[in-house]
Scaffold this motif. Sequence first.
Motif, PDB file in Angstrom:
ATOM      1  N   SER A 111       0.889  -1.133   0.179  1.00 30.06           N
ATOM      2  CA  SER A 111       0.179  -0.191   0.073  1.00 30.06           C
ATOM      3  C   SER A 111       1.071   1.415  -0.127  1.00 30.06           C
ATOM      4  O   SER A 111       2.147   0.958   0.227  1.00 30.06           O
ATOM      5  CB  SER A 111      -0.726  -0.372   1.621  1.00 30.06           C
ATOM      6  N   LEU A 112       0.397   2.274   0.387  1.00 36.46           N
ATOM      7  CA  LEU A 112       0.830   3.506  -0.031  1.00 36.46           C
ATOM      8  C   LEU A 112       2.079   3.352   1.307  1.00 36.46           C
ATOM      9  O   LEU A 112       2.331   4.651   1.508  1.00 36.46           O
ATOM     10  CB  LEU A 112       0.694   4.459  -0.276  1.00 36.46           C
ATOM     11  N   HIS A 113       0.892   2.742   2.208  1.00 33.63           N
ATOM     12  CA  HIS A 113       2.289   3.417   3.477  1.00 33.63           C
ATOM     13  C   HIS A 113       3.573   2.065   3.726  1.00 33.63           C
ATOM     14  O   HIS A 113       3.589   2.644   5.161  1.00 33.63           O
ATOM     15  CB  HIS A 113       0.701   2.431   4.472  1.00 33.63           C
ATOM     16  N   ASP A 114       3.502   1.053   2.928  1.00 32.95           N
ATOM     17  CA  ASP A 114       4.337   1.165   3.122  1.00 32.95           C
ATOM     18  C   ASP A 114       6.106   1.306   2.509  1.00 32.95           C
ATOM     19  O   ASP A 114       5.685   2.777   2.406  1.00 32.95           O
ATOM     20  CB  ASP A 114       4.827  -0.391   1.726  1.00 32.95           C
ATOM     21  N   MET A 115       6.728   1.070   3.576  1.00 34.47           N
ATOM     22  CA  MET A 115       8.377   1.718   3.573  1.00 34.47           C
ATOM     23  C   MET A 115       9.484   0.707   3.012  1.00 34.47           C
ATOM     24  O   MET A 115       9.588  -0.802   3.316  1.00 34.47           O
ATOM     25  CB  MET A 115       8.759   2.242   4.566  1.00 34.47           C
ATOM     26  N   ARG A 116      10.401   1.002   2.351  1.00 30.83           N
ATOM     27  CA  ARG A 116      11.012   0.503   1.598  1.00 30.83           C
ATOM     28  C   ARG A 116      12.148   0.466   2.593  1.00 30.83           C
ATOM     29  O   ARG A 116      12.424   1.311   2.993  1.00 30.83           O
ATOM     30  CB  ARG A 116      11.875   0.990   0.445  1.00 30.83           C
ATOM     31  N   LEU A 117      13.162  -0.503   2.821  1.00 30.63           N
ATOM     32  CA  LEU A 117      13.851  -0.425   3.727  1.00 30.63           C
ATOM     33  C   LEU A 117      15.106   0.326   3.428  1.00 30.63           C
ATOM     34  O   LEU A 117      15.596   1.670   4.757  1.00 30.63           O
ATOM     35  CB  LEU A 117      15.334  -1.758   3.551  1.00 30.63           C
ATOM     36  N   SER A 118      15.673   1.418   2.382  1.00 28.91           N
ATOM     37  CA  SER A 118      15.975   2.717   2.240  1.00 28.91           C
ATOM     38  C   SER A 118      15.502   3.611   2.423  1.00 28.91           C
ATOM     39  O   SER A 118      16.054   4.196   3.390  1.00 28.91           O
ATOM     40  CB  SER A 118      16.111   2.498   1.285  1.00 28.91           C
ATOM     41  N   ASP A 119      14.517   3.666   3.036  1.00 24.28           N
ATOM     42  CA  ASP A 119      13.339   4.575   3.530  1.00 24.28           C
ATOM     43  C   ASP A 119      13.640   4.657   4.674  1.00 24.28           C
ATOM     44  O   ASP A 119      14.093   6.246   5.441  1.00 24.28           O
ATOM     45  CB  ASP A 119      11.923   4.767   2.619  1.00 24.28           C
ATOM     46  N   VAL A 120      13.521   3.663   5.064  1.00 19.19           N
ATOM     47  CA  VAL A 120      13.606   3.690   6.636  1.00 19.19           C
ATOM     48  C   VAL A 120      14.688   4.044   7.370  1.00 19.19           C
ATOM     49  O   VAL A 120      15.420   4.649   8.418  1.00 19.19           O
ATOM     50  CB  VAL A 120      13.198   1.661   7.018  1.00 19.19           C
ATOM     51  N   LEU A 121      15.735   3.875   6.786  1.00 20.01           N
ATOM     52  CA  LEU A 121      17.778   3.666   7.203  1.00 20.01           C
ATOM     53  C   LEU A 121      17.913   5.198   6.652  1.00 20.01           C
ATOM     54  O   LEU A 121      18.361   5.686   7.340  1.00 20.01           O
ATOM     55  CB  LEU A 121      18.761   2.976   5.792  1.00 20.01           C
ATOM     56  N   GLN A 122      17.827   5.670   5.819  1.00 22.18           N
ATOM     57  CA  GLN A 122      17.390   7.299   5.212  1.00 22.18           C
ATOM     58  C   GLN A 122      16.693   8.018   6.672  1.00 22.18           C
ATOM     59  O   GLN A 122      17.388   8.943   7.362  1.00 22.18           O
ATOM     60  CB  GLN A 122      16.855   7.734   4.007  1.00 22.18           C
ATOM     61  N   ASN A 123      15.788   7.479   7.123  1.00 21.90           N
ATOM     62  CA  ASN A 123      15.385   7.753   8.183  1.00 21.90           C
ATOM     63  C   ASN A 123      16.292   7.394   9.653  1.00 21.90           C
ATOM     64  O   ASN A 123      16.281   8.363  10.069  1.00 21.90           O
ATOM     65  CB  ASN A 123      13.747   7.589   8.528  1.00 21.90           C
ATOM     66  N   ALA A 124      16.902   6.584   9.598  1.00 23.66           N
ATOM     67  CA  ALA A 124      17.302   6.256  10.604  1.00 23.66           C
ATOM     68  C   ALA A 124      18.952   6.713  10.783  1.00 23.66           C
ATOM     69  O   ALA A 124      18.884   7.700  12.121  1.00 23.66           O
ATOM     70  CB  ALA A 124      17.575   4.713  10.707  1.00 23.66           C
ATOM     71  N   MET A 125      19.302   7.305   9.751  1.00 23.51           N
ATOM     72  CA  MET A 125      20.019   8.074   9.670  1.00 23.51           C
ATOM     73  C   MET A 125      19.511   9.970   9.950  1.00 23.51           C
ATOM     74  O   MET A 125      21.013  10.344  10.608  1.00 23.51           O
ATOM     75  CB  MET A 125      20.702   8.355   8.143  1.00 23.51           C
ATOM     76  N   LEU A 126      18.890  10.547   9.111  1.00 18.46           N
ATOM     77  CA  LEU A 126      18.357  12.134   9.697  1.00 18.46           C
ATOM     78  C   LEU A 126      18.340  11.908  11.423  1.00 18.46           C
ATOM     79  O   LEU A 126      18.869  13.198  11.533  1.00 18.46           O
ATOM     80  CB  LEU A 126      17.471  12.062   8.885  1.00 18.46           C
ATOM     81  N   ILE A 127      18.121  10.589  12.533  1.00 15.48           N
ATOM     82  CA  ILE A 127      17.532  10.667  13.576  1.00 15.48           C
ATOM     83  C   ILE A 127      19.304  10.527  13.950  1.00 15.48           C
ATOM     84  O   ILE A 127      19.010   9.941  15.649  1.00 15.48           O
ATOM     85  CB  ILE A 127      16.811  10.347  14.069  1.00 15.48           C
TER      86      ILE A 127
END
Length: 186
Positions: free
Chosen positions: A94-110
């Motif tokens: 769905s549009l609510h799913d996230m890719r691994l690269s997206d999750v890792l990018q968010n982790a990098m931001l924090i």
Amino acid sequence: MPAAERILIIGVGNPLMRDEGVGPRAAELLMAGYAFPDNVEVVDAGTMGLSILNLLVDIDHLIVVDAIKDTGHAAGTVLVLAPEDVADNQVMHSLHDMRLSDVLQNAMLIGKAPKNTVLIGVQIERIEEWVLELSPPVEAALPVAIAAVLDELDRLDVKPSPKTDSDIDAMVIEALRTYAPMPRTP
């Protein structure tokens, strides 16, 4: 003596959607078949999303087992990839799913991204809602995926101990004899 680097192995996916459940199934087999050192944790992380960010806190190495699609390989092929190499091939529901690269990018931001991440991807045959069983080629690929995880751990000089009450190690040895994970991408 410095503390051992923390390693997290996560199985990602939805076990109610046939081959999308390969990640959680791999995590289940790893937990059932091996005893890991204290610095290694194996988790069924469910479906990909920002909720897994808390799992990444203070993790040095992340190994992800997940379903992938549209790789051009036969169903059940196991690929060892970098997260950025698999972004277009991850299974999205769905549009609510996230890719691994997206999750890792968010982790990098924090400031919580692991130093190193590798994805063990299993090419799916099909996804069907409310089907608990993996397709035959994906089920047959589970020992190969587990062997790929163990190979990644070996690269990190980690040697899990097979549990004596499990036949998982024999399955992995047979898989290594008859199959092989795809080489790592550069």
